[in-house]
Design a protein around this motif. Structure first.
Motif, PDB file in Angstrom:
ATOM      1  N   GLY A 131     -43.066 -28.341  14.122  1.00 34.12           N
ATOM      2  CA  GLY A 131     -43.832 -29.570  13.940  1.00 34.12           C
ATOM      3  C   GLY A 131     -43.926 -29.986  12.493  1.00 34.12           C
ATOM      4  N   ALA A 132     -44.143 -29.021  11.598  1.00 33.62           N
ATOM      5  CA  ALA A 132     -44.268 -29.338  10.174  1.00 33.62           C
ATOM      6  C   ALA A 132     -42.972 -29.927   9.629  1.00 33.62           C
ATOM      7  N   PHE A 133     -41.832 -29.380  10.047  1.00 29.78           N
ATOM      8  CA  PHE A 133     -40.543 -29.906   9.578  1.00 29.78           C
ATOM      9  C   PHE A 133     -40.322 -31.340  10.059  1.00 29.78           C
ATOM     10  N   ILE A 134     -40.661 -31.597  11.320  1.00 30.82           N
ATOM     11  CA  ILE A 134     -40.472 -32.943  11.861  1.00 30.82           C
ATOM     12  C   ILE A 134     -41.326 -33.949  11.096  1.00 30.82           C
ATOM     13  N   LEU A 135     -42.589 -33.639  10.900  1.00 31.74           N
ATOM     14  CA  LEU A 135     -43.475 -34.571  10.191  1.00 31.74           C
ATOM     15  C   LEU A 135     -43.041 -34.749   8.740  1.00 31.74           C
ATOM     16  N   ALA A 136     -42.639 -33.667   8.091  1.00 31.39           N
ATOM     17  CA  ALA A 136     -42.231 -33.758   6.689  1.00 31.39           C
ATOM     18  C   ALA A 136     -41.015 -34.665   6.527  1.00 31.39           C
ATOM     19  N   LEU A 137     -40.009 -34.498   7.372  1.00 29.32           N
ATOM     20  CA  LEU A 137     -38.795 -35.306   7.237  1.00 29.32           C
ATOM     21  C   LEU A 137     -39.059 -36.758   7.623  1.00 29.32           C
ATOM     22  N   ALA A 138     -39.855 -36.968   8.671  1.00 35.51           N
ATOM     23  CA  ALA A 138     -40.129 -38.330   9.123  1.00 35.51           C
ATOM     24  C   ALA A 138     -40.994 -39.089   8.117  1.00 35.51           C
ATOM     25  N   GLY A 166     -32.108 -20.268  38.741  1.00 35.95           N
ATOM     26  CA  GLY A 166     -30.851 -21.001  38.709  1.00 35.95           C
ATOM     27  C   GLY A 166     -30.711 -21.855  37.470  1.00 35.95           C
ATOM     28  N   GLU A 167     -31.489 -21.545  36.437  1.00 34.92           N
ATOM     29  CA  GLU A 167     -31.470 -22.328  35.203  1.00 34.92           C
ATOM     30  C   GLU A 167     -30.854 -21.534  34.062  1.00 34.92           C
ATOM     31  N   HIS A 168     -30.469 -22.272  33.042  1.00 36.78           N
ATOM     32  CA  HIS A 168     -30.038 -21.686  31.777  1.00 36.78           C
ATOM     33  C   HIS A 168     -31.066 -22.037  30.715  1.00 36.78           C
ATOM     34  N   PRO A 169     -31.174 -21.240  29.649  1.00 37.89           N
ATOM     35  CA  PRO A 169     -32.136 -21.549  28.598  1.00 37.89           C
ATOM     36  C   PRO A 169     -31.905 -22.942  28.011  1.00 37.89           C
ATOM     37  N   THR A 170     -32.986 -23.630  27.756  1.00 36.58           N
ATOM     38  CA  THR A 170     -32.893 -24.958  27.145  1.00 36.58           C
ATOM     39  C   THR A 170     -32.332 -24.831  25.735  1.00 36.58           C
ATOM     40  N   PRO A 171     -31.272 -25.546  25.395  1.00 37.58           N
ATOM     41  CA  PRO A 171     -30.710 -25.441  24.042  1.00 37.58           C
ATOM     42  C   PRO A 171     -31.719 -25.867  22.980  1.00 37.58           C
ATOM     43  N   LEU A 172     -31.601 -25.277  21.808  1.00 34.64           N
ATOM     44  CA  LEU A 172     -32.499 -25.605  20.712  1.00 34.64           C
ATOM     45  C   LEU A 172     -32.475 -27.101  20.407  1.00 34.64           C
ATOM     46  N   ALA A 173     -31.301 -27.708  20.410  1.00 33.35           N
ATOM     47  CA  ALA A 173     -31.198 -29.130  20.081  1.00 33.35           C
ATOM     48  C   ALA A 173     -32.025 -29.979  21.041  1.00 33.35           C
ATOM     49  N   ARG A 174     -32.029 -29.626  22.316  1.00 36.46           N
ATOM     50  CA  ARG A 174     -32.822 -30.369  23.302  1.00 36.46           C
ATOM     51  C   ARG A 174     -34.317 -30.155  23.056  1.00 36.46           C
ATOM     52  N   THR A 175     -34.694 -28.925  22.753  1.00 36.86           N
ATOM     53  CA  THR A 175     -36.103 -28.629  22.494  1.00 36.86           C
ATOM     54  C   THR A 175     -36.600 -29.414  21.285  1.00 36.86           C
ATOM     55  N   VAL A 176     -35.807 -29.430  20.229  1.00 35.58           N
ATOM     56  CA  VAL A 176     -36.201 -30.175  19.030  1.00 35.58           C
ATOM     57  C   VAL A 176     -36.258 -31.670  19.325  1.00 35.58           C
ATOM     58  N   ALA A 177     -35.252 -32.191  20.019  1.00 43.13           N
ATOM     59  CA  ALA A 177     -35.215 -33.622  20.319  1.00 43.13           C
ATOM     60  C   ALA A 177     -36.415 -34.041  21.167  1.00 43.13           C
ATOM     61  N   ASP A 178     -36.806 -33.221  22.134  1.00 45.71           N
ATOM     62  CA  ASP A 178     -37.955 -33.559  22.979  1.00 45.71           C
ATOM     63  C   ASP A 178     -39.258 -33.496  22.191  1.00 45.71           C
ATOM     64  N   THR A 179     -39.341 -32.595  21.218  1.00 43.20           N
ATOM     65  CA  THR A 179     -40.521 -32.548  20.348  1.00 43.20           C
ATOM     66  C   THR A 179     -40.609 -33.808  19.514  1.00 43.20           C
ATOM     67  N   VAL A 180     -39.485 -34.216  18.941  1.00 45.08           N
ATOM     68  CA  VAL A 180     -39.444 -35.449  18.145  1.00 45.08           C
ATOM     69  C   VAL A 180     -39.835 -36.646  19.004  1.00 45.08           C
ATOM     70  N   ALA A 181     -39.282 -36.721  20.208  1.00 47.17           N
ATOM     71  CA  ALA A 181     -39.560 -37.865  21.083  1.00 47.17           C
ATOM     72  C   ALA A 181     -41.037 -37.947  21.419  1.00 47.17           C
ATOM     73  N   GLY A 196     -31.737 -38.206  13.184  1.00 55.60           N
ATOM     74  CA  GLY A 196     -30.629 -39.027  12.705  1.00 55.60           C
ATOM     75  C   GLY A 196     -30.250 -38.771  11.269  1.00 55.60           C
ATOM     76  N   ARG A 197     -30.598 -37.589  10.745  1.00 55.37           N
ATOM     77  CA  ARG A 197     -30.264 -37.218   9.371  1.00 55.37           C
ATOM     78  C   ARG A 197     -29.388 -35.980   9.427  1.00 55.37           C
ATOM     79  N   SER A 198     -28.086 -36.151   9.410  1.00 55.05           N
ATOM     80  CA  SER A 198     -27.174 -35.022   9.600  1.00 55.05           C
ATOM     81  C   SER A 198     -27.227 -34.027   8.444  1.00 55.05           C
ATOM     82  N   ASP A 199     -27.654 -34.474   7.275  1.00 54.94           N
ATOM     83  CA  ASP A 199     -27.734 -33.582   6.111  1.00 54.94           C
ATOM     84  C   ASP A 199     -29.083 -33.789   5.426  1.00 54.94           C
ATOM     85  N   PRO A 200     -30.165 -33.335   6.046  1.00 54.97           N
ATOM     86  CA  PRO A 200     -31.494 -33.617   5.505  1.00 54.97           C
ATOM     87  C   PRO A 200     -31.742 -32.871   4.193  1.00 54.97           C
ATOM     88  N   PRO A 201     -32.446 -33.475   3.246  1.00 53.62           N
ATOM     89  CA  PRO A 201     -32.803 -32.764   2.015  1.00 53.62           C
ATOM     90  C   PRO A 201     -33.735 -31.589   2.327  1.00 53.62           C
TER      91      PRO A 201
END
Length: 291
Positions: free
Chosen positions: A161-168, A265-280, A231-236
């Motif tokens: 959460g701290a990283f998301i708020l800091a970058l945004a 019958g599930e697979h672990p949720t990928p990190l990218a999806r977890t992060v994206a859903d937190t951002v959303a 949407g920041r492929s190379d964040p500072p």
């Protein structure tokens, strides 16, 4: 919130007298197209007929106590657990689920408030185990490590959460730790599905288990994943040069949890999806626009 959301997704027509929510005060929740009502736990007289799953996931944190008084925080949480156990005593309880913390495995790490929290969680696990032996009722004790996804609260207290708020808000991410810091995130909605499945699985034991993810990530890689989601492929990223220490590993032993996920019958949720859903979720609540 995630547990209730999943129950409503699976059983949208569940009668209100079969889904009871309790908290410190009376208020509605807005979930999906429903507004289930939270009732004051202090005013509870009973649950009614039929079998019940009782899930205790509440915590009175230091931010809810004047001056952050650790003794008062402990007193309130002990009283809260006592009320939950009294409720489970009164009901036909199929299983009591009490959410614990991965911190139990690291009793001496962190500042005094963290050490006090860890001791409390460890002792609460012992109280619940004793209650189960005394009553003969089943319990389930998941130890939570790192969660992501919707319904995140205390956002700035944790790295994701701290990283998301800091970058945004500020356009950069600062990592204070020089030595490596490893985490393993579980999507909170995935956890809700798995925990509820385990709660009705008679083969599940009362032994505490870790809610551990399948993907270990260092904070630098987590920061870059946050950048991708925003949407920041190379964040500072501001960080000291890494040291030579072994690093801080807080990932858990996820074998029992991952086994239950596999049986769904599930697979672990990928990190990218977890992060994206937190951002959303944070974007939808307006948190990314605050200063």
């Amino acid at each position: 919130m995630a547990l209730t959301d999943h129950v409503l997704a699976v059983c949208p027509d569940l009668p209100p007298d079969r889904l009871r929510l309790f908290g410190s005060s009376r208020r509605p929740l807005q979930l999906r197209d429903q507004r289930p009502l939270i009732e004051p736990l202090d005013a509870l007289s009973g649950l009614g007929n039929g079998e019940w799953l009782i899930l205790h996931a509440a915590i009175v944190g230091g931010d809810r106590v004047d001056g952050g008084d650790l003794q008062e925080m402990r007193r309130r949480n002990d009283a809260l657990l006592g009320r939950v156990l009294a409720l489970a005593d009164m009901a036909d309880t199929r299983r009591l689920v009490t959410v614990s913390s991965g911190a139990v495995g690291r009793p001496d790490m962190g500042p005094p408030d963290r050490v006090a929290y860890t001791a409390m969680k460890r002792e609460h696990e012992a109280v619940v185990a004793d209650w189960a032996r005394r009553t003969g009722k089943s319990v389930l004790v998941p130890r939570v490590f790192n969660l992501g996804g919707p319904f995140i609260n205390h956002t700035e207290a944790y790295a994701l959460g701290a990283f998301i708020l800091a970058l945004a808000r500020r356009g950069r991410i600062t990592i204070g730790a020089a030595d490596p810091v490893f985490r393993s995130f579980v999507h909170v909605s995935e956890m809700a599905r798995v925990i509820l499945d385990m709660a009705v699985d008679e083969t599940q034991s009362a032994e505490p288990f870790d809610v551990g993810g399948a993907e270990v990530v260092e904070l630098g890689a987590l920061a870059r994943a946050v950048g991708q989601a925003l949407g920041r492929s190379d964040p500072p990223i501001e960080r000291q040069e890494p040291g030579d220490g072994p690093g801080d590993w807080y990932v858990g032993d996820g074998r029992r949890y991952q086994g239950a996920l596999f049986r769904r019958g599930e697979h672990p949720t990928p990190l990218a999806r977890t992060v994206a859903d937190t951002v959303a979720y944070l974007a939808a609540t307006g948190a990314l626009d605050e200063t």
